[in-house]
Design a protein around this motif. Structure first.
Motif, PDB file in Angstrom:
ATOM      1  N   ARG A 148       7.233 -22.622  16.765  1.00 21.04           N
ATOM      2  CA  ARG A 148       5.793 -22.729  16.445  1.00 21.04           C
ATOM      3  C   ARG A 148       5.417 -24.194  16.213  1.00 21.04           C
ATOM      4  O   ARG A 148       4.359 -24.654  16.655  1.00 21.04           O
ATOM      5  CB  ARG A 148       5.485 -21.880  15.211  1.00 21.04           C
ATOM      6  N   ALA A 217       2.814 -15.998  10.754  1.00 19.74           N
ATOM      7  CA  ALA A 217       3.153 -14.573  10.636  1.00 19.74           C
ATOM      8  C   ALA A 217       2.022 -13.813   9.954  1.00 19.74           C
ATOM      9  O   ALA A 217       1.659 -12.702  10.382  1.00 19.74           O
ATOM     10  CB  ALA A 217       4.455 -14.404   9.862  1.00 19.74           C
ATOM     11  N   ILE A 220      -0.904 -13.376  12.428  1.00 21.82           N
ATOM     12  CA  ILE A 220      -0.619 -12.439  13.521  1.00 21.82           C
ATOM     13  C   ILE A 220      -0.527 -11.010  12.977  1.00 21.82           C
ATOM     14  O   ILE A 220      -1.046 -10.066  13.579  1.00 21.82           O
ATOM     15  CB  ILE A 220       0.677 -12.850  14.263  1.00 21.82           C
ATOM     16  N   THR A 227       4.796  -9.193  14.192  1.00 24.01           N
ATOM     17  CA  THR A 227       5.086 -10.209  15.207  1.00 24.01           C
ATOM     18  C   THR A 227       6.328  -9.743  15.957  1.00 24.01           C
ATOM     19  O   THR A 227       7.251  -9.212  15.343  1.00 24.01           O
ATOM     20  CB  THR A 227       5.357 -11.593  14.587  1.00 24.01           C
TER      21      THR A 227
END
Ligand SMILES: NC(=O)C1=CN([C@@H]2O[C@H](COP(=O)(O)OP(=O)(O)OC[C@H]3O[C@@H](n4cnc5c(N)ncnc54)[C@H](O)[C@@H]3O)[C@@H](O)[C@H]2O)C=CC1
Ligand SMILES: CC(=O)C(=O)O
Length: 310
Positions: A148, A217, A220, A227
């Motif tokens: 990420r 996280a 999402i 995730t």
């Protein structure tokens, strides 16, 4: 090579799918408390095989893990919106106590790759329960956070993430540490590269990237409930590094002898990965702020592991 996947949910199925598309294993055995789910996932993924690489994908029981080189563990509960990873600890520790003995009975020579959260402490628990050396019980740790970080930095600088070398270390969770001080783009520091590209890494830019990595996280999960694709790809990449004895450097979690004065704590640092697991720890150069943040992360993890009695 045979790879076992324990847990046929969103993460396990994404990992098995990525392993299949990438041609990493020639046999994948999926085990779950719910064999109907495991069978359905295996059947669905096996229909991708004609578009990918020759791989046998099937549901199985623990005995079918016999001869597996690597077992990926992603069984257990996941976070609900707003829940932290550490809040899953007691429930997933109970799952590990029940699944690790039959895994080892069937595949005593396998390396264990742990994805279940909180992944650092679950890695510590899996190491203790299995009695295996720490180098053979590898948590996916911050591989996803590192991806990420690289993705967001690359986007900011308008270059490919593969040209960014920047790591996240410590907890896979709220106290993780983005190592800005040694982030590299191409051959120069990310700071210099960004300035050259006229998109300087100001404090505001860094804060935005930090937030995007640290809270990915939560964002999402708020949107889709879980995730799975990023970690599925990351697990496939990690297993590839093991099976091909790549000696790739990845930020995985194992029990460390000592981090920042804290002994026997599992967290992520860059490490060389090969066929025997973790071959070398590569302690990164850190500035004073990062040293302190890593020590704080180690303290949080150690306290949680101590509370669990592992
Ligand atoms: N390490 C990482 O970067 C990431 C970790 N995760 C973690 O992965 C774990 C799995 O997440 P999801 O796949 O989304 O959950 P899920 O609920 O979709 O799947 C979990 C599966 O585990 C199975 N299971 C539960 N207890 C079991 C047992 N005793 N034996 C065999 N199977 C059992 C369930 O039947 C279920 O199919 C969670 O802990 C989640 O937080 C999720 C994303 C990223
Ligand atoms: C759920 C989780 O651990 C992640 O996506 O980072």
């Amino acid at each position: 090579m045979k790879v076992g996947v324990i847990g046929a949910g969103l993460v396990g199925s994404a990992a098995a799918y990525a392993l299949t598309l990438n041609g990493v294993a020639n046999e994948i055995v999926i085990v779950d408390l719910n064999p109907d789910l495991a069978r359905a996932q295996a059947e669905d993924i096996s229909h991708a095989v004609p578009f990918a690489h020759a791989t046998v994908v099937r549901e199985g029981g623990y005995a079918d893990l016999d001869g597996a080189a690597v077992i990926i563990i992603c069984a257990g509960v996941n976070q609900k919106p707003g829940e932290t990873r550490l809040q899953l600890l007691d429930r997933n520790a109970a799952v590990f106590r029940s699944i690790i003995p039959p895994i080892l009975a069937a595949a005593p020579d396998a390396l264990l790759v742990i994805a279940t959260n909180p992944v650092d402490i679950m890695t510590q628990a899996a190491t203790r329960i299995s009695g295996l050396p720490p180098s053979r019980v590898i948590g996916s740790g911050t591989i996803l956070d590192t991806a990420r970080f690289q993705a967001l930095l690359a986007e900011h600088m308008a270059i490919a993430p593969q040209s960014v070398h920047a790591y996240v270390i410590g907890e896979h969770g709220d106290s993780e540490v983005l190592v800005w001080s040694s982030a590299v783009a191409g051959t120069i520091s990310a700071t210099a590269f960004a300035a050259l590209s006229r998109v300087p890494l100001t404090q505001a830019v860094k804060a935005g990237i930090d937030d995007g990595v640290r809270n990915a996280a939560y964002t999402i999960i708020a949107g889709k409930g879980a995730t799975n694709y990023g970690i599925g790809a990351g697990l496939s990449r990690l297993v590839r590094a093991i099976l091909r004895d790549e000696r790739s450097v990845m930020t995985v979690a194992i029990i460390n002898e000592e981090v920042g004065g804290i002994r026997e704590v599992a967290l992520s640092l860059p490490r060389v990965i090969g066929r025997e697991g973790v071959l070398l720890n590569v302690d990164p150069a850190l500035d004073l702020e990062e040293v302190e943040a890593l020590r704080r992360s180690a303290t949080i993890l150690k306290e949680a592991a101590d509370a669990l009695g592992i």
